[in-house]
Write a protein that holds these residues in place. Structure first.
Motif, PDB file in Angstrom:
ATOM      1  N   PHE A 158      48.956  61.916  35.623  1.00 35.36           N
ATOM      2  CA  PHE A 158      47.866  61.066  36.092  1.00 35.36           C
ATOM      3  C   PHE A 158      46.556  61.551  35.484  1.00 35.36           C
ATOM      4  CE2 PHE A 158      44.261  60.444  38.964  1.00 35.36           C
ATOM      5  CZ  PHE A 158      44.277  59.068  39.098  1.00 35.36           C
ATOM      6  N   PRO A 159      45.791  60.649  34.871  1.00 32.10           N
ATOM      7  CA  PRO A 159      46.118  59.233  34.634  1.00 32.10           C
ATOM      8  C   PRO A 159      47.157  59.070  33.532  1.00 32.10           C
ATOM      9  CG  PRO A 159      44.029  59.782  33.621  1.00 32.10           C
ATOM     10  CD  PRO A 159      44.439  60.998  34.390  1.00 32.10           C
ATOM     11  N   ASP A 160      47.778  57.876  33.495  1.00 28.18           N
ATOM     12  CA  ASP A 160      48.838  57.619  32.524  1.00 28.18           C
ATOM     13  C   ASP A 160      48.314  57.730  31.100  1.00 28.18           C
ATOM     14  OD1 ASP A 160      51.594  56.565  31.876  1.00 28.18           O
ATOM     15  OD2 ASP A 160      50.372  54.974  30.978  1.00 28.18           O
ATOM     16  N   SER A 161      47.106  57.214  30.850  1.00 32.21           N
ATOM     17  CA  SER A 161      46.442  57.354  29.556  1.00 32.21           C
ATOM     18  C   SER A 161      45.279  58.320  29.714  1.00 32.21           C
ATOM     19  CB  SER A 161      45.927  55.996  29.056  1.00 32.21           C
ATOM     20  OG  SER A 161      45.153  56.160  27.885  1.00 32.21           O
ATOM     21  N   SER A 162      45.183  59.301  28.825  1.00 34.61           N
ATOM     22  CA  SER A 162      44.132  60.315  28.954  1.00 34.61           C
ATOM     23  C   SER A 162      42.812  59.862  28.339  1.00 34.61           C
ATOM     24  CB  SER A 162      44.579  61.616  28.283  1.00 34.61           C
ATOM     25  OG  SER A 162      44.803  61.410  26.896  1.00 34.61           O
TER      26      SER A 162
END
Length: 209
Positions: A158-162
């Motif tokens: 988390f988050p899925d995209s950094s």
């Protein structure tokens, strides 16, 4: 006679001219090419986290939120009188509780880059807005099987995209020479799988040099 009239006129006009002559204005601070550094405390509000709850023997989709905290180190540069660029390095201090016992969101650290515009309201206060991008590293702490089932959009990553779009709006007040009290708020990132939007609300001091 003419000498008397001239003397009388001068004696009348001189006080009037002295009274009506413009007073010297205070010199404005020129911010172009100045650098600045700041240290801010931050509240992190994680909104719209999807949670499945039990209602009348049915599992119903709802949303919840949690508050965490962090701190920011800010370094920037005034490229013109109205525009600035800055970078920020932040770290999480306190995790956000989505459910006190077994569901938390933790932000380990984040780094942001912004370009912005500021506008003077008075000779000591400015309003500003800025837009940029952030890299975020964190995790979701789901410590029970029930929490994993009830928060289907969350995983440890988390988050899925950094990488995410960020924005801020704020107000600063000059409290000492080149030293400003800063209050601001905006969006840090959005996590698509969980529908979580994380907002940042900060306050602190900035020094320009």
């Amino acid at each position: 006679m003419n000498q008397v009239v001239r003397t009388a006129l001068l004696s009348t006009l001189l006080p009037v001219l002295a009274f009506t002559s413009p007073a010297p204005q205070a010199e404005e601070t020129i911010r172009e090419d100045l650098h600045y550094i700041g240290l801010y405390g931050t509240l992190l509000n994680h909104r719209s986290a999807v949670e499945i709850v039990e209602v009348d023997d049915r599992r119903v989709r709802t949303t919840t939120e949690g508050w965490g905290s962090g701190a920011n180190l800010v370094v920037g540069h005034h490229i013109t009188e109205r525009f600035h660029v800055e970078v920020r390095a932040g770290m999480g201090l306190e995790d956000a509780d989505l459910r006190p016992k077994d569901a938390k969101l933790a932000i380990d650290y984040y780094a942001s880059w912004y370009i912005g515009m500021h506008y003077p309201l008075t000779d000591y206060a400015n309003v500003y807005g800025q837009f940029g991008f952030s890299h975020i590293q964190g995790e979701a702490k789901l410590t029970s099987a029930e929490a994993v089932e009830d928060f289907p959009g969350l995983s440890e990553d988390f988050p899925d995209s950094s990488f995410s779009v960020s924005w801020l709006a704020g107000l600063d007040f000059e409290i000492l020479d080149h030293t400003y009290l800063v209050l601001e708020g905006g969006k840090l990132f959005e996590d698509t799988p969980s529908d979580i939007n994380t907002f940042q609300f900060s306050g602190g001091l900035r020094y320009e040099f």
